[in-house]
Design a protein around this motif. Structure first.
Motif, PDB file in Angstrom:
ATOM      1  N   ASP A 141       0.828  -1.205   0.000  1.00  0.00           N
ATOM      2  CA  ASP A 141       0.000   0.000   0.000  1.00  0.00           C
ATOM      3  C   ASP A 141       0.863   1.256   0.000  1.00  0.00           C
ATOM      4  O   ASP A 141       0.583   2.219  -0.725  1.00  0.00           O
ATOM      5  CB  ASP A 141      -0.917  -0.004   1.228  1.00  0.00           C
ATOM      6  N   SER A 199       2.271   1.808  -3.393  1.00  0.00           N
ATOM      7  CA  SER A 199       1.240   2.336  -4.281  1.00  0.00           C
ATOM      8  C   SER A 199       1.012   3.826  -4.041  1.00  0.00           C
ATOM      9  O   SER A 199       0.910   4.618  -4.983  1.00  0.00           O
ATOM     10  CB  SER A 199      -0.062   1.558  -4.078  1.00  0.00           C
ATOM     11  N   ARG A 200       0.969   4.237  -2.788  1.00  0.00           N
ATOM     12  CA  ARG A 200       0.729   5.646  -2.481  1.00  0.00           C
ATOM     13  C   ARG A 200       1.951   6.502  -2.803  1.00  0.00           C
ATOM     14  O   ARG A 200       1.812   7.669  -3.178  1.00  0.00           O
ATOM     15  CB  ARG A 200       0.302   5.801  -1.022  1.00  0.00           C
ATOM     16  N   LEU A 251       1.617   7.195  -6.333  1.00  0.00           N
ATOM     17  CA  LEU A 251       0.618   8.238  -6.539  1.00  0.00           C
ATOM     18  C   LEU A 251       1.182   9.601  -6.186  1.00  0.00           C
ATOM     19  O   LEU A 251       0.900  10.602  -6.868  1.00  0.00           O
ATOM     20  CB  LEU A 251      -0.616   7.938  -5.681  1.00  0.00           C
ATOM     21  N   THR A 268      -2.512  12.337  -3.170  1.00  0.00           N
ATOM     22  CA  THR A 268      -2.202  11.306  -2.185  1.00  0.00           C
ATOM     23  C   THR A 268      -3.058  11.448  -0.931  1.00  0.00           C
ATOM     24  O   THR A 268      -3.515  10.458  -0.352  1.00  0.00           O
ATOM     25  CB  THR A 268      -0.709  11.385  -1.804  1.00  0.00           C
ATOM     26  N   ARG A 277      -5.618   0.030   1.610  1.00  0.00           N
ATOM     27  CA  ARG A 277      -6.496  -0.296   0.488  1.00  0.00           C
ATOM     28  C   ARG A 277      -6.463  -1.793   0.189  1.00  0.00           C
ATOM     29  O   ARG A 277      -5.413  -2.367  -0.053  1.00  0.00           O
ATOM     30  CB  ARG A 277      -6.065   0.469  -0.759  1.00  0.00           C
ATOM     31  N   GLU A 296      -7.105  -2.755  -9.289  1.00  0.00           N
ATOM     32  CA  GLU A 296      -7.800  -1.478  -9.452  1.00  0.00           C
ATOM     33  C   GLU A 296      -6.871  -0.310  -9.165  1.00  0.00           C
ATOM     34  O   GLU A 296      -7.058   0.781  -9.689  1.00  0.00           O
ATOM     35  CB  GLU A 296      -9.020  -1.427  -8.536  1.00  0.00           C
ATOM     36  N   SER A 297      -5.890  -0.518  -8.298  1.00  0.00           N
ATOM     37  CA  SER A 297      -4.871   0.489  -8.008  1.00  0.00           C
ATOM     38  C   SER A 297      -3.508  -0.171  -8.164  1.00  0.00           C
ATOM     39  O   SER A 297      -3.385  -1.404  -8.071  1.00  0.00           O
ATOM     40  CB  SER A 297      -5.045   1.048  -6.600  1.00  0.00           C
ATOM     41  N   THR A 337      -0.226  -2.037  -7.771  1.00  0.00           N
ATOM     42  CA  THR A 337       0.158  -3.007  -6.750  1.00  0.00           C
ATOM     43  C   THR A 337       1.425  -3.723  -7.175  1.00  0.00           C
ATOM     44  O   THR A 337       1.596  -4.040  -8.357  1.00  0.00           O
ATOM     45  CB  THR A 337      -0.968  -4.038  -6.521  1.00  0.00           C
ATOM     46  N   PHE A 378      -0.798  -2.330 -12.879  1.00  0.00           N
ATOM     47  CA  PHE A 378      -2.134  -1.749 -12.815  1.00  0.00           C
ATOM     48  C   PHE A 378      -2.841  -2.027 -14.129  1.00  0.00           C
ATOM     49  O   PHE A 378      -2.212  -2.254 -15.167  1.00  0.00           O
ATOM     50  CB  PHE A 378      -2.072  -0.243 -12.536  1.00  0.00           C
TER      51      PHE A 378
END
Length: 334
Positions: A162, A165-166, A169, A178, A238, A269-270, A272, A313
């Protein structure tokens, strides 16, 4: 609304980290009956009986959880982890020991003041002793040892995925992208204003501090301020406890791609990492890697490097395929 006022220097000093103490507090709240997500049901079924037995035989623990977890409140001495947190799975035991040491060394008067701030009445008699911090630490240690430590490597991998991933972002969309929606009620309002919740509270200027962002299995997370220079945002990780009905791949997609490949595509979906997919699905690294190569060749997923990680993704075609498959399942069910 609750506002934190912060400038670019505060964000420059901010970082993500994993905290065994934060997850232990989230677990204690879940065991005590606070809202959870459907994916946590099996874990609760396994551990709630022992927890209830513990409270039934320990008046101190029963009084503490009643005082510590009123609606819309979490004492700051529980809400904020230590300053320096390890991030590898091997650091977990040492990190948690250090976090418990901070709890034990907190003055009993400060712990009582924290608890009283969230109570509508007097502090229960069981919580008035000089050994209050030590007994709180003992309860947290019990929760960690009995319910979390066996599952920690998996949760650690999901938390780290996570964060990756952030971080991706953050690099592509900046802090506004973010922070917006990181936890319920949290929004970036611009001009140095971060809405941290919807409560009627005066704005707080963070001055020269930094923020610590910590993922957890909590459904809502929390914010904490321990001393003027330590501020923490705990947010829901998430997908870690996603509704099984939602995270399961559509039946139509499974028939087309095979169940494992369909599950991997449905979970993207996001962005990973491979490690995150392994932890989330329970499939081996070689299996996940092989299916990702097939999905890449079919142009259903893209990949992009973020630091030392490679994130996967869905492409627009991958999104469309999952969406159409879900609609097919809905029509069949109807």
């Amino acid at each position: 609304m609750g506002l934190w006022l912060l400038d670019a220097d505060v964000l420059a000093r901010s970082r993500f980290a994993v905290s065994p103490l934060v997850e232990t507090v989230a677990a204690l709240k879940a065991l005590d009956g606070h809202p959870t997500l459907p994916g946590q049901r099996a874990w609760l079924d396994a551990h709630v009986p022992a927890y209830r037995s513990r409270l039934a035989g320990d008046p101190f623990s029963a009084a503490f959880v009643r005082a510590a977890f009123p609606p819309r409140w979490l004492p700051d001495f529980l809400a904020t982890p230590t300053d320096f947190l390890g991030t590898s799975a091997g650091d977990a035991a040492a990190t948690f020991a250090g976090e418990l040491r901070r709890i034990r060394e907190t003055p009993a008067g400060a712990v009582r003041a924290d608890l009283l701030a969230g109570l509508a009445g007097p502090l229960p008699a069981e919580l008035r002793g000089a050994d209050l911090p030590a007994r709180v630490a003992e309860l947290l240690g019990w929760v960690w040892t009995r319910t979390l430590r066996p599952d920690w490597p998996r949760r650690q991998r999901l938390f780290e995925a996570d964060i990756v991933s952030r971080t991706h972002l953050l690099g592509s969309g900046g802090w506004a992208a973010t922070l917006d929606g990181m936890r319920p009620g949290m929004r970036w309002l611009g001009h140095g204003r971060l809405q941290i919740n919807t409560y009627d509270l005066p704005p707080q200027d963070l001055g020269d501090t930094g923020l610590l962002f910590v993922p957890s299995t909590s459904t809502r997370g929390w914010v904490g301020s321990d001393r003027p220079d330590r501020h923490t945002v705990v947010y829901p990780c998430r997908g870690i406890l996603a509704d099984p009905a939602r995270s399961a791949p559509p039946a139509a997609l499974s028939r087309l791609l095979g169940p494992v490949r369909a599950e991997i595509l449905a979970r993207l979906e996001s962005p990973t990492s491979t490690t995150g997919l392994v932890a989330a699905t329970g499939h081996g690294l070689g299996s996940v890697g092989g299916h990702l190569r097939v999905l890449l060749d079919a142009q259903l997923v893209h990949r992009r490097r973020s630091g030392r990680y490679v994130l996967y993704f869905r492409t627009a075609d991958g999104d469309r395929l999952v969406r159409i498959s879900r609609r097919s399942d809905e029509r069949t069910a109807g």
